[in-house]
Design an enzyme around this catalytic site. Structure first.
Site, PDB file in Angstrom:
ATOM      1  N   CYS A 192      71.772  72.054-114.283  1.00 61.61           N
ATOM      2  CA  CYS A 192      71.950  73.544-114.722  1.00 61.61           C
ATOM      3  C   CYS A 192      71.432  73.884-115.794  1.00 61.61           C
ATOM      4  O   CYS A 192      71.238  73.404-116.938  1.00 61.61           O
ATOM      5  CB  CYS A 192      73.268  73.739-114.521  1.00 61.61           C
ATOM      6  SG  CYS A 192      74.288  73.129-113.191  1.00 61.61           S
ATOM      7  N   ARG A 214      64.310  72.108-115.101  1.00 65.88           N
ATOM      8  CA  ARG A 214      65.124  71.146-115.388  1.00 65.88           C
ATOM      9  C   ARG A 214      65.687  70.831-114.098  1.00 65.88           C
ATOM     10  O   ARG A 214      66.755  69.810-113.779  1.00 65.88           O
ATOM     11  CB  ARG A 214      66.388  71.877-116.080  1.00 65.88           C
ATOM     12  CG  ARG A 214      65.961  72.355-117.497  1.00 65.88           C
ATOM     13  CD  ARG A 214      67.074  73.082-118.103  1.00 65.88           C
ATOM     14  NE  ARG A 214      68.369  72.620-118.269  1.00 65.88           N
ATOM     15  CZ  ARG A 214      68.810  71.895-119.350  1.00 65.88           C
ATOM     16  NH1 ARG A 214      68.347  71.896-120.472  1.00 65.88           N
ATOM     17  NH2 ARG A 214      70.083  71.382-119.275  1.00 65.88           N
ATOM     18  N   TRP A 259      72.512  73.147-110.462  1.00 65.34           N
ATOM     19  CA  TRP A 259      72.155  71.969-109.722  1.00 65.34           C
ATOM     20  C   TRP A 259      73.688  71.480-109.344  1.00 65.34           C
ATOM     21  O   TRP A 259      74.360  70.894-109.904  1.00 65.34           O
ATOM     22  CB  TRP A 259      71.766  71.016-110.880  1.00 65.34           C
ATOM     23  CG  TRP A 259      71.227  69.701-110.050  1.00 65.34           C
ATOM     24  CD1 TRP A 259      69.975  69.450-109.741  1.00 65.34           C
ATOM     25  CD2 TRP A 259      71.964  68.414-110.181  1.00 65.34           C
ATOM     26  NE1 TRP A 259      69.799  68.043-109.403  1.00 65.34           N
ATOM     27  CE2 TRP A 259      70.967  67.652-109.626  1.00 65.34           C
ATOM     28  CE3 TRP A 259      73.236  67.923-110.480  1.00 65.34           C
ATOM     29  CZ2 TRP A 259      71.411  65.939-109.107  1.00 65.34           C
ATOM     30  CZ3 TRP A 259      73.567  66.603-110.189  1.00 65.34           C
ATOM     31  CH2 TRP A 259      72.349  65.778-109.705  1.00 65.34           C
ATOM     32  N   ASN A 288      77.558  74.584-117.205  1.00 68.31           N
ATOM     33  CA  ASN A 288      76.897  73.282-116.921  1.00 68.31           C
ATOM     34  C   ASN A 288      78.163  72.076-117.350  1.00 68.31           C
ATOM     35  O   ASN A 288      79.051  72.175-118.478  1.00 68.31           O
ATOM     36  CB  ASN A 288      75.886  72.935-117.994  1.00 68.31           C
ATOM     37  CG  ASN A 288      74.821  74.055-117.690  1.00 68.31           C
ATOM     38  OD1 ASN A 288      74.885  74.916-116.686  1.00 68.31           O
ATOM     39  ND2 ASN A 288      73.581  74.060-118.636  1.00 68.31           N
ATOM     40  N   GLY A 289      78.296  71.338-116.631  1.00 72.34           N
ATOM     41  CA  GLY A 289      79.081  70.050-116.726  1.00 72.34           C
ATOM     42  C   GLY A 289      80.082  70.025-115.367  1.00 72.34           C
ATOM     43  O   GLY A 289      79.869  70.548-114.597  1.00 72.34           O
ATOM     44  N   GLU A 304      57.939  51.295-113.716  1.00 75.39           N
ATOM     45  CA  GLU A 304      57.735  52.791-113.971  1.00 75.39           C
ATOM     46  C   GLU A 304      56.825  53.459-112.954  1.00 75.39           C
ATOM     47  O   GLU A 304      56.887  54.523-112.424  1.00 75.39           O
ATOM     48  CB  GLU A 304      56.895  52.924-115.381  1.00 75.39           C
ATOM     49  CG  GLU A 304      56.492  54.189-115.835  1.00 75.39           C
ATOM     50  CD  GLU A 304      57.737  55.262-116.021  1.00 75.39           C
ATOM     51  OE1 GLU A 304      58.929  54.968-115.731  1.00 75.39           O
ATOM     52  OE2 GLU A 304      57.615  56.545-116.069  1.00 75.39           O
ATOM     53  N   LYS A 322      57.698  56.542-110.774  1.00 72.33           N
ATOM     54  CA  LYS A 322      56.934  57.973-110.636  1.00 72.33           C
ATOM     55  C   LYS A 322      56.492  58.368-109.299  1.00 72.33           C
ATOM     56  O   LYS A 322      56.537  59.528-109.105  1.00 72.33           O
ATOM     57  CB  LYS A 322      55.381  57.629-111.288  1.00 72.33           C
ATOM     58  CG  LYS A 322      55.193  57.989-112.739  1.00 72.33           C
ATOM     59  CD  LYS A 322      55.851  58.815-113.760  1.00 72.33           C
ATOM     60  CE  LYS A 322      57.223  59.106-113.754  1.00 72.33           C
ATOM     61  NZ  LYS A 322      57.697  58.912-115.092  1.00 72.33           N
ATOM     62  N   GLU A 331      59.904  59.290-107.238  1.00 74.15           N
ATOM     63  CA  GLU A 331      60.288  60.755-107.930  1.00 74.15           C
ATOM     64  C   GLU A 331      59.410  61.742-107.346  1.00 74.15           C
ATOM     65  O   GLU A 331      60.141  62.844-106.872  1.00 74.15           O
ATOM     66  CB  GLU A 331      59.901  60.760-109.524  1.00 74.15           C
ATOM     67  CG  GLU A 331      60.886  60.156-110.290  1.00 74.15           C
ATOM     68  CD  GLU A 331      60.876  60.339-111.610  1.00 74.15           C
ATOM     69  OE1 GLU A 331      59.956  60.001-112.329  1.00 74.15           O
ATOM     70  OE2 GLU A 331      61.845  61.259-112.363  1.00 74.15           O
ATOM     71  N   HIS A 339      59.850  36.281-103.146  1.00 79.52           N
ATOM     72  CA  HIS A 339      61.080  36.117-103.156  1.00 79.52           C
ATOM     73  C   HIS A 339      61.939  37.088-102.220  1.00 79.52           C
ATOM     74  O   HIS A 339      63.095  37.292-102.606  1.00 79.52           O
ATOM     75  CB  HIS A 339      61.932  35.790-104.434  1.00 79.52           C
ATOM     76  CG  HIS A 339      61.373  34.596-104.952  1.00 79.52           C
ATOM     77  ND1 HIS A 339      61.700  33.370-104.720  1.00 79.52           N
ATOM     78  CD2 HIS A 339      60.215  34.581-106.051  1.00 79.52           C
ATOM     79  CE1 HIS A 339      60.798  32.739-105.365  1.00 79.52           C
ATOM     80  NE2 HIS A 339      60.368  32.868-106.200  1.00 79.52           N
ATOM     81  N   LYS A 386      65.589  67.178-115.087  1.00 76.59           N
ATOM     82  CA  LYS A 386      64.778  66.902-116.106  1.00 76.59           C
ATOM     83  C   LYS A 386      65.636  66.104-116.983  1.00 76.59           C
ATOM     84  O   LYS A 386      65.541  65.072-117.581  1.00 76.59           O
ATOM     85  CB  LYS A 386      64.096  67.869-116.657  1.00 76.59           C
ATOM     86  CG  LYS A 386      63.212  67.602-118.374  1.00 76.59           C
ATOM     87  CD  LYS A 386      62.081  66.605-117.997  1.00 76.59           C
ATOM     88  CE  LYS A 386      61.408  66.124-118.957  1.00 76.59           C
ATOM     89  NZ  LYS A 386      60.494  65.098-118.522  1.00 76.59           N
TER      90      LYS A 386
HETATM   91  C1  AGP Z   1      61.651  60.140-115.539  1.00 78.76           C
HETATM   92  O1  AGP Z   1      60.322  60.437-114.776  1.00 78.76           O
HETATM   93  C2  AGP Z   1      62.775  60.498-114.922  1.00 78.76           C
HETATM   94  N1  AGP Z   1      62.917  61.987-114.628  1.00 78.76           N
HETATM   95  C3  AGP Z   1      63.990  59.991-115.750  1.00 78.76           C
HETATM   96  O2  AGP Z   1      64.086  58.817-115.385  1.00 78.76           O
HETATM   97  C4  AGP Z   1      64.342  60.008-117.062  1.00 78.76           C
HETATM   98  O3  AGP Z   1      63.449  59.175-117.826  1.00 78.76           O
HETATM   99  C5  AGP Z   1      65.861  59.717-117.461  1.00 78.76           C
HETATM  100  O4  AGP Z   1      66.740  60.531-116.933  1.00 78.76           O
HETATM  101  C6  AGP Z   1      66.149  59.686-118.776  1.00 78.76           C
HETATM  102  O5  AGP Z   1      66.077  60.994-119.552  1.00 78.76           O
HETATM  103  P1  AGP Z   1      65.852  60.799-121.178  1.00 78.76           P
HETATM  104  O6  AGP Z   1      64.896  60.145-121.536  1.00 78.76           O
HETATM  105  O7  AGP Z   1      65.669  62.362-121.259  1.00 78.76           O
HETATM  106  O8  AGP Z   1      67.259  60.313-121.496  1.00 78.76           O
END
Ligand code: AGP
Length: 617
Positions: A2, A27, A74, A100-101, A490, A494, A497, A513, A612
């Site tokens: 949020c 975000r 969110w 937020n929270g 990674e 990516k 996501e 395996h 984000k």
């Molecule tokens: C990255 O592409 C992601 N959106 C996510 O995994 C991110 O790296 C993770 O939420 C950690 O975020 P931070 O580095 O702000 O702690």
């Protein structure tokens, strides 16, 4: 997650808020809303969908007041509906609030408020807050006739609350002020000239001011257009420190690119330069860091390192583990922050703790850090956002200096974390057995990284063509060994996501395996096939995939001799030092994922369900 924007000043509040909310879109959110104080009333608009939908509903002739709050939601408690969107208004119509929270004890509070005649329109945990504020206001001797300050009603309310919050509140009897408070959800006060702004993220206010106060946990701010005050839940006044944001509004602009993710991928050579700047010793044989707050002698006492992070940053920890063990010969443990904070793992006495977080606000990473500190360990951080919660609570740390990362999928922040991990391995290695000459060679290799990344970026058209060829696949495997195993993880993350393709990252030899069962003509495998002692082993794994008709995309060292016809596509990367290899190898998987997502018509910068910075558990 949020986003919060609040404004009090001389301008049309809704215009300022909408501009701020647009800057917070990255975000991740599912609905947006705002409330403005005008003509002795609260005017509210809130809708599911994008900020543009809200902007149409909140035409300036309808919203003319100069004090207001806005929010992008969110969903946590309650579905994605107009009623659940924020702001929420107390059932007596006197208070509006954004949050937020998560309010963990909202059930009890709601029961109490229902028994006192308050009513609820949403399924959210948040709505209890505005009704509890209304309850405290009405209860006071002045009978809710404006005799009791808004700040005190908010303070009393928050004393009953368990959970996390960043909030901003308006009251109809308080025409020129808002009250904001935080606990574990970031909140920044932007100090302007005759106006003040509250935001959950600096990018929402950078267009109006660079002077900011980072609120700490347990602090409340009373914010009129001038002369704001900060105090704590137990009514102690706080002398706020006004900091300056160093980056500009242009840094947070898309600058002619199709997406922020594309912009940030191509910014990486410069970002790496910025991460390294001023951080090598005069003799060019080691790294130096200003903010670790440990002497070399104290570093020599360290027997073990423990890293914690989430998501992409966790992958950066895995690469740091590899390099530190290899070059400094120090054992390293890596844990998911979300697991570490609850599993009470035994830690050796001389363990040094590191967390990595781009945002510095990830709640699990913050939680892991607090748990380590509670046990008496010193915690250092790699972090990009200056003034973030992690940056402020860590015992020391290293800023990444890559500027704002807006794309939800982390790219430049990741390679900068890889760079810092490589520099830390060098620093620790030189405190132990790494020779002067090896140190000089290592430093030169790191300095060459931006140029090598530039060379890989030049292959963008080639990688785009590969992406077009494989964009319809339903599964992908990413396979790498040693320091490239985390880059395989990674790459898979990516792709998942932003393109919603199922993808898995594995150590190449582990593929036999289990994951090999996925292999078919429709499941491409991306292999890291780099020169070195395990090159032939990786080639064998590729043969096993090929024998099962799986298409192969090889990210291979220039000049590496792959058997003819083994790979369907090859993306060459320059031969380079082991410390730089993970950085260089990251670029093709970032570009591949990006172009596949574009090809599939996905909303790259705002992928579904993602945020984000993950500020709830
Ligand atoms: C990255 O592409 C992601 N959106 C996510 O995994 C991110 O790296 C993770 O939420 C950690 O975020 P931070 O580095 O702000 O702690």
């Amino acid at each position: 997650m949020c986003g919060i924007v609040g404004y009090v000043g001389q301008q049309n509040a809704s215009s300022v808020i909408l501009e701020g909310l647009k800057r917070l879109e990255y975000r991740g959110y599912d609905s947006a809303g705002l409330a403005v104080l005008q003509d002795g009333k609260l005017e509210v608009a809130k809708h599911i969908g994008r900020v543009e939908v809200l902007a149409k509903a909140a035409a300036p002739h309808r919203f003319h007041g100069t004090t207001g709050i806005g929010h992008t939601r969110w969903a946590t408690h309650g579905g994605v509906t107009d009623a659940n969107a924020h702001p929420h208004v107390s059932s007596d119509g006197k208070f509006a609030l954004i949050h937020n929270g998560v309010i963990e004890n909202y059930g009890q509070i709601k029961k109490f408020l229902l028994s006192r005649g308050y009513t609820f329109k949403s399924e959210t945990d948040t709505e209890v807050l505005c009704n509890l504020i209304a309850y405290h206001y009405a209860k006071e001797p002045a009978g809710g006739q404006g005799g009791f300050p808004l700040l005190e009603c908010v303070r009393k309310t928050l004393r009953h609350v368990e959970g996390t919050y960043g909030i901003a509140v308006l009251g109809i009897d308080f025409p020129d002020e808002m009250v904001a408070a935080r606990k574990a959800s970031p909140l920044i006060l932007g100090v302007g000239d005759g106006e003040n702004i509250i935001a959950s993220d600096a990018s929402a206010l950078i267009g109006r001011t660079r002077n900011v106060v980072y609120l700490n946990d347990g602090e409340l701010a009373r914010v009129p257009p001038r002369n704001f005050t900060v105090s704590t839940l137990d009514q102690t006044d706080v002398s706020p420190v006004v900091d300056q944001i160093t980056w500009s509004v242009q840094d947070a602009d898309i600058d002619g690119h199709a997406h922020f993710m594309e912009k940030e991928i191509f910014e990486q050579p410069q970002a790496l330069e910025n991460t390294m700047r001023g951080r090598f010793s005069a003799d060019g044989s080691t790294a130096q860091f200003g903010g670790l707050n440990l002497t070399p002698a104290e570093f020599r006492q360290v027997d073990r390192l423990q890293f914690c992070a989430c998501g992409t940053a966790w992958h950066a920890c895995l690469v740091a583990e590899h390099l530190i063990e290899r070059f400094a010969r120090l054992p390293v443990e890596v844990d998911y922050a979300s697991e570490f904070r609850y599993r009470n793992s035994p830690l050796d006495r001389n363990t040094l703790f590191f967390v990595i977080s781009q945002s510095g606000e990830t709640i699990d990473t913050l939680g892991a850090m607090r748990e380590a500190k509670r046990k008496g360990y010193r915690v250092l951080a790699f972090n990009n956002v200056v003034g973030s919660s992690i940056a402020r609570e860590a015992d020391g740390g290293i800023y990444q200096h890559v500027g704002p990362e807006i794309g939800v999928a982390s790219t430049k922040a990741f390679t900068s974390q890889l760079m810092l991990g490589a520099m830390l391995a060098l620093y620790l290695g030189r405190l132990r057995d790494l020779s002067f000459n090896d140190g000089v060679e290592y430093v030169n290799a790191l300095k060459a990284a931006p140029g090598l990344v530039r060379r890989v970026l030049e292959q963008a058209p080639h990688i785009r063509a590969i992406a077009q060829r494989f964009a319809a696949a339903s599964d992908f495997l990413f396979l790498g060994r040693l320091s490239l195993h985390p880059i395989a993880l990674e790459g898979a993350l990516k792709l998942k996501e932003i393109s919603y393709i199922h993808a898995e990252g594995y150590p190449a030899a582990e593929m036999k395996h289990g994951p090999i069962a996925l292999v078919s003509e429709k499941c491409p495998s991306v292999f890291f096939a780099v020169k070195g002692e395990i090159f032939n082993k990786v080639v064998s794994s590729m043969q096993e995939i090929k024998a099962r008709k799986g298409p192969i995309i090889a990210i291979a060292t220039e000049g590496a001799e792959l058997p003819p016809g083994l790979a369907d596509e090859v993306i060459p990367i320059p031969d380079c030092h082991e410390a730089v290899l993970p950085i260089v190898a990251s670029i093709p998987v970032q570009l591949l994922s990006y172009y596949i997502a574009v090809e599939r018509g996905c909303d790259v910068d705002k992928p579904r369900n993602l945020a984000k910075s993950v500020t709830v558990e």
